[in-house]
Design a protein around this motif. Structure first.
Motif, PDB file in Angstrom:
ATOM      1  N   PHE A   4       0.905  -1.446  -0.484  1.00  0.00           N
ATOM      2  CA  PHE A   4       0.069  -0.005  -0.124  1.00  0.00           C
ATOM      3  C   PHE A   4       0.933   1.387   0.061  1.00  0.00           C
ATOM      4  N   GLY A   5       0.612   1.717  -0.492  1.00  0.00           N
ATOM      5  CA  GLY A   5       1.594   3.083  -1.123  1.00  0.00           C
ATOM      6  C   GLY A   5       2.778   3.681  -2.235  1.00  0.00           C
ATOM      7  N   SER A   6       3.276   2.429  -2.167  1.00  0.00           N
ATOM      8  CA  SER A   6       3.951   2.158  -2.890  1.00  0.00           C
ATOM      9  C   SER A   6       3.124   2.356  -4.416  1.00  0.00           C
ATOM     10  N   GLU A   7       4.581   2.927  -5.199  1.00  0.00           N
ATOM     11  CA  GLU A   7       4.703   2.825  -6.935  1.00  0.00           C
ATOM     12  C   GLU A   7       3.973   2.236  -7.349  1.00  0.00           C
TER      13      GLU A   7
END
Length: 70
Positions: A4-7
């Motif tokens: 979650f929140g990664s590119e």
């Protein structure tokens, strides 16, 4: 799967086309009508239904112990 929140990661089109068009020998029409899930299922079918798991921590060390360079 990305955390979650990664590119976001780009879809591996070159690998998908190599599998569908070269290895599976699908026609371009069949390839472009297939979903990514169908393509993955067909690829797994080549492996006898087995999935290939990614290497985990310690795999390289165990392989080096089992097959040392001499």
């Amino acid at each position: 799967m990305p955390a979650f929140g990664s590119e976001p990661v780009a879809f591996p089109w070159e690998d998908a086309m190599a599998l569908g068009l070269s290895i599976l020998r699908w026609s371009p029409e069949t390839f472009w009508r297939a979903t990514p899930r169908e393509l993955m299922a067909a690829g797994q079918g080549l492996l006898g239904g087995r999935t290939v798991e990614p290497a985990v921590s310690g795999d390289l060390r165990r392989l080096m112990e089992a097959f040392p360079d001499e």
